[in-house]
Write an enzyme that holds these catalytic residues in place. Structure first.
Site, PDB file in Angstrom:
ATOM      1  N   HIS A  70       1.030 -18.591 -23.310  1.00 20.43           N
ATOM      2  CA  HIS A  70       2.326 -17.965 -22.230  1.00 20.43           C
ATOM      3  C   HIS A  70       3.503 -17.616 -23.484  1.00 20.43           C
ATOM      4  O   HIS A  70       4.617 -17.435 -23.503  1.00 20.43           O
ATOM      5  CB  HIS A  70       2.684 -18.656 -21.271  1.00 20.43           C
ATOM      6  CG  HIS A  70       2.338 -18.477 -20.046  1.00 20.43           C
ATOM      7  ND1 HIS A  70       3.260 -17.752 -19.110  1.00 20.43           N
ATOM      8  CD2 HIS A  70       0.921 -18.356 -19.656  1.00 20.43           C
ATOM      9  CE1 HIS A  70       1.287 -17.757 -17.848  1.00 20.43           C
ATOM     10  NE2 HIS A  70       1.260 -17.962 -18.857  1.00 20.43           N
ATOM     11  N   ASP A 219     -15.542 -27.832 -19.786  1.00 19.13           N
ATOM     12  CA  ASP A 219     -17.029 -28.113 -19.949  1.00 19.13           C
ATOM     13  C   ASP A 219     -17.131 -26.435 -19.298  1.00 19.13           C
ATOM     14  O   ASP A 219     -16.284 -25.255 -18.916  1.00 19.13           O
ATOM     15  CB  ASP A 219     -17.963 -29.054 -19.442  1.00 19.13           C
ATOM     16  CG  ASP A 219     -17.357 -28.537 -17.368  1.00 19.13           C
ATOM     17  OD1 ASP A 219     -16.664 -27.712 -16.698  1.00 19.13           O
ATOM     18  OD2 ASP A 219     -17.700 -29.779 -17.103  1.00 19.13           O
TER      19      ASP A 219
END
Length: 357
Positions: A70, A219
């Site tokens: 951001h 993952d």
């Protein structure tokens, strides 16, 4: 033998016997290749113990990783006034930038990070990227991100609407990211961050609802679960930016669902389903690019050696969650078959919210 040949041989011999570069001595007996990096060991100790609760992959890690994006994405190749990139402006001008709709929820982590950066006399731009890199290294299977130090505090507020939102179309997201210098494949790679992400503001009633069932592990499970058919909403109502989710308690972003199925990005998305190493490698490369938006890497000092080495993932293989089958996968890549994945045994799981720190 000519004089030039003798000179060349002597020069090579001198290079071969030259002493290795002297390392700088830092606190607690640690060393760094550049003295500039020594202070970052002290910052590391401070944030691992305090900000990240002893080195956990918790809520502040998720928020710190989000903040790297951001802050940095306030940048445009075509509009210099859009923002200075990874410059810390979201902390400098928090009264402006944290009020942008896309930045809602960043105010908490901004106020946690600000005093630590001031305490250690480092720039906000450096601190944001460092905290994100250290934080994600706490997540099993995570990347070891590059960290370059030396950003100044000379900055200005980024403009609104530079951060893509979950309500945006794929075309709009790819256009905004392309204007900042990222390809469609790099956009998909950056979304690996959603494997350790949760939402608080799309549906405040279900604070901390994660985007996949293994949210404390970096993952590929998120790349599988976003492709599952949506069946329900984790809350009782539909909210802008939210799509139907496949698992109770799990939040699915509308933008993730669309990117996973769009012909421009579907095959790259699918490629990570069974290739953890590729996902991590491409995420590291895309993050290295993002972290220096608005800067010249040659003007910065490589202090990547300070970033901890992440622990290994519990498993490098994504799986179809219990209670689901391959028939529930909405495979969208038209050029390659969907990989064969194991199906976890047992009844359908419910995904618990990320506990607040």
């Amino acid at each position: 033998m000519s004089f030039k040949s003798i000179f060349a041989i002597v020069s090579l011999a001198l290079l071969a016997t030259a002493a290795p570069p002297k390392k700088a001595t830092c606190s607690n007996g640690r060393t760094a290749s550049n003295a500039v990096c020594c202070k970052w060991f002290d910052v590391l100790d401070d944030i691992q113990e305090g900000l990240f609760d002893g080195g956990e992959c918790g809520e502040e890690v998720h928020e710190s990783l989000r903040l790297t994006f951001h802050d940095a994405i306030g940048f445009s190749k075509t509009n210099p006034k859009a923002g200075g990139g990874a410059d810390g402006s979201i902390i400098h001008f928090s009264d402006i930038e944290t009020n942008y709709h896309a930045n809602l929820g960043t105010d908490d982590i901004v106020e946690l990070q600000r005093p630590i950066a001031i305490k250690h006399n480092v720039s906000f731009g450096d601190f944001i990227q460092f905290a994100g890199a250290v934080g994600v290294s706490n997540c099993g299977g995570g990347p070891r991100l590059q960290f370059l130090a030396g950003r100044s505090n000379n900055t200005f507020p980024a403009q609104d609407l530079t951060v893509p939102e979950p309500t945006d179309s794929v075309t709009k997201i790819l256009g905004r990211m392309g204007d900042a210098g990222f390809s469609s494949n790099e956009v998909v790679a950056l979304l690996a961050s959603h494997s350790v992400a949760a939402q608080d503001h799309i549906d405040p009633a279900i604070h901390g609802s994660p985007f996949d069932s293994t949210f404390s592990e970096f993952d590929a499970q998120v790349f599988v679960e976003v492709l599952l058919k949506g069946t329900a909403l984790p809350g009782n109502t539909s909210n802008p930016g939210e799509a139907l989710s496949p698992l109770p308690g799990e939040m699915r972003l509308q933008s993730d669902a669309l990117i996973a199925r769009d012909p421009r990005t579907a095959c790259e998305w699918q490629s990570f389903v069974d290739n953890h190493a590729s996902m991590v490698s491409k995420f590291e490369a895309a993050m290295a690019k993002m972290a220096i938006l608005g800067h010249n890497a040659h003007d910065l000092v490589d202090c990547s050696e300070v970033i901890p080495v992440p622990s290994k993932a519990k498993s490098n293989f994504a799986a179809i969650p219990a209670g689901k089958t391959l028939a529930d996968i909405e495979a969208s890549c038209k050029t390659k078959p969907f990989p064969k994945l194991a199906v976890l045994p047992g009844p359908e799981i419910s995904v618990a919210p990320v506990p607040p720190s």
